[in-house]
Scaffold this active site. Sequence first.
Site, PDB file in Angstrom:
ATOM      1  N   THR A 128      -5.224   7.154   8.274  1.00 31.14           N
ATOM      2  CA  THR A 128      -5.006   6.039   7.197  1.00 31.14           C
ATOM      3  C   THR A 128      -6.264   5.327   6.796  1.00 31.14           C
ATOM      4  OG1 THR A 128      -3.881   4.070   6.896  1.00 31.14           O
ATOM      5  CG2 THR A 128      -4.237   4.242   9.039  1.00 31.14           C
ATOM      6  N   GLY A 129      -6.804   4.677   5.940  1.00 31.72           N
ATOM      7  CA  GLY A 129      -7.932   3.479   5.930  1.00 31.72           C
ATOM      8  C   GLY A 129      -9.163   4.796   4.364  1.00 31.72           C
TER       9      GLY A 129
ATOM     10  N   ARG B 180      -7.363   9.079  -9.560  1.00 29.81           N
ATOM     11  CA  ARG B 180      -8.017   9.199  -8.734  1.00 29.81           C
ATOM     12  C   ARG B 180      -6.979   9.595  -7.080  1.00 29.81           C
ATOM     13  NH1 ARG B 180      -6.774   7.040  -2.686  1.00 29.81           N
ATOM     14  NH2 ARG B 180      -8.702   6.276  -1.424  1.00 29.81           N
ATOM     15  N   VAL B 181      -7.396  10.197  -6.232  1.00 31.97           N
ATOM     16  CA  VAL B 181      -6.250  10.629  -4.862  1.00 31.97           C
ATOM     17  C   VAL B 181      -7.001  10.476  -3.761  1.00 31.97           C
ATOM     18  CG1 VAL B 181      -4.778  12.403  -4.451  1.00 31.97           C
ATOM     19  CG2 VAL B 181      -4.838  12.056  -6.775  1.00 31.97           C
ATOM     20  N   GLY B 182      -6.474  10.481  -2.931  1.00 30.72           N
ATOM     21  CA  GLY B 182      -7.499  10.550  -1.646  1.00 30.72           C
ATOM     22  C   GLY B 182      -6.508  11.649  -0.854  1.00 30.72           C
ATOM     23  N   ASP B 183      -7.163  11.320   0.652  1.00 31.00           N
ATOM     24  CA  ASP B 183      -6.480  12.495   1.101  1.00 31.00           C
ATOM     25  C   ASP B 183      -4.644  12.483   2.137  1.00 31.00           C
ATOM     26  OD1 ASP B 183      -6.649   9.555   2.766  1.00 31.00           O
ATOM     27  OD2 ASP B 183      -6.361   9.775   4.833  1.00 31.00           O
TER      28      ASP B 183
ATOM     29  N   THR C  82      -1.686   3.962   4.490  1.00 27.34           N
ATOM     30  CA  THR C  82      -1.129   4.766   4.616  1.00 27.34           C
ATOM     31  C   THR C  82       0.055   4.513   5.691  1.00 27.34           C
ATOM     32  OG1 THR C  82      -2.887   6.469   4.007  1.00 27.34           O
ATOM     33  CG2 THR C  82      -0.691   7.487   4.534  1.00 27.34           C
TER      34      THR C  82
ATOM     35  N   GLY D 193     -10.027   6.925   2.715  1.00 27.69           N
ATOM     36  CA  GLY D 193      -9.692   8.958   2.137  1.00 27.69           C
ATOM     37  C   GLY D 193     -10.524   9.585   2.122  1.00 27.69           C
TER      38      GLY D 193
ATOM     39  N   SER E  22       0.686  -1.031  -0.014  1.00 33.25           N
ATOM     40  CA  SER E  22       0.166   0.164  -0.367  1.00 33.25           C
ATOM     41  C   SER E  22       1.060   1.175  -0.334  1.00 33.25           C
ATOM     42  CB  SER E  22      -1.400   0.307   1.325  1.00 33.25           C
ATOM     43  OG  SER E  22      -0.196  -0.466   2.177  1.00 33.25           O
TER      44      SER E  22
ATOM     45  N   THR F 181       1.511   6.791  -0.294  1.00 32.23           N
ATOM     46  CA  THR F 181       0.483   6.132   0.269  1.00 32.23           C
ATOM     47  C   THR F 181       1.198   5.218  -1.683  1.00 32.23           C
ATOM     48  OG1 THR F 181      -1.567   4.389   0.390  1.00 32.23           O
ATOM     49  CG2 THR F 181      -1.161   7.401  -0.511  1.00 32.23           C
TER      50      THR F 181
END
Length: 307
Positions: free
Chosen positions: A216-217, A193-196, A165, A219, A44, A183
Site C-alpha cells: 500500500t502507499g 495513471r495506474v499504480g501497483d 489500498t 505505487g 482511497s 484502490t
Amino acid sequence: MLATWSFSARGCKLAWPKLSSGGGALDAVCTVAREAEANSEVDSVGFGGLPDVIGRISLDACVMMSPERCGSVCAVTRHLHVADLARLVMERTNHVMLVGEGADSFADAMGMPVAELLSADARQAWERWRSGEKTTRPTDQGVDSGKLFSKSPSPIGEKHIPHDTVGVLAIDTQGVMAGACSTSGMPFKLAGRVGDSPIPGHGIYVDPEGGGAVATGMGEFVMGVSGSFLAVECMRRGSTPLDAVREVLERIERRHKPLAHQQVGIIALSTDGKWSAGALCPGFAVTISDASGIRSVAPELVLRPEV
Ligand code: GLY
C-alpha cells in the site's frame, strides 16, 4: 487473515466468522475488499475514493491465489465492486487483466450493477484542490495530505496517507491462501495513471510455494522493485516474513530515495501462517484476524522511525 490499515477491520469482522468456520479464503478476502469499497469514509478505495486531475474516479483491483490463478481490473469507472470483478476475470475468462471500458463492459456482461463512484465529499475535496488549496502537483504524493485528508488521531499512531489500498491475505481451514486488493489510486492523479495495486507481482502476489504479500502507499516505488513478488520470492527462498518485508523496504529506500513523507506499507504472510508488516515511515497499521480475535496494530518494522 492479515489486512492493510485499521479501516479494514470492519470487513474483517464480516469475513472472519465464516473463514474461521470453514469458509474459503477467496470469499473472505473479497468480503473485506467489498466492505472497504462500499465505505464512503475511506477516501482511497471504492465509493468515496478521491478522483483524478479531471475529477473522474477510477478503480483498480486484483485477486490472486497462485501464479496460475489471478484476475485484475484497472481504471474501472462505472462499477463499484472491483475486487469481485477481478475475481470474475480470474474465474470466467482466460485473461488476467481487463482495463478501462473493456473492464466496465465485462462487468455489464456479468450483470454487475452500474454505480456512481464519486461521493459528494470526494467531489468537494477535488473542487477545493482544483481551486487552489493544493500545494503539490498531482504527481507528488500528498505533501499537503494533512490539510486535505486529515482524520482523527489514532491510538495506534496510524496516519492517513493519500492512497491507502485495502489489501488482504487469508488462509482458510483447507490451507488455501488468497489475496485481494482494491484502490482508487493516487488522489488527483493524471488521467490514465495506474499504480501497483492491480498488477500481479507489484501491488499483490500470492504463491502457495512461498506465501503472499500486498503493498500500500506510493505505487510507483513498489512497481520499481516488484515489491510483492520480491517479498514472496524471499519467503520462498527461506526468509521469514519480517526479513522479506525488510528486503522490499530497504530496496525501495536504496533505489527510489523516498522523501520523508512518502510512504509504502507492506504485509507478508507465509504459507504456515507466520506474518509480518512493515513501512518506510511511521503511520502504517495492519489488521490481524486469528484465534485471538481481530485487532489493528502498528507494523513490526518501520524503516525510518524517526521521520
Ligand atoms: N498503492 C496504490 C497506488 O499507488 O495506486
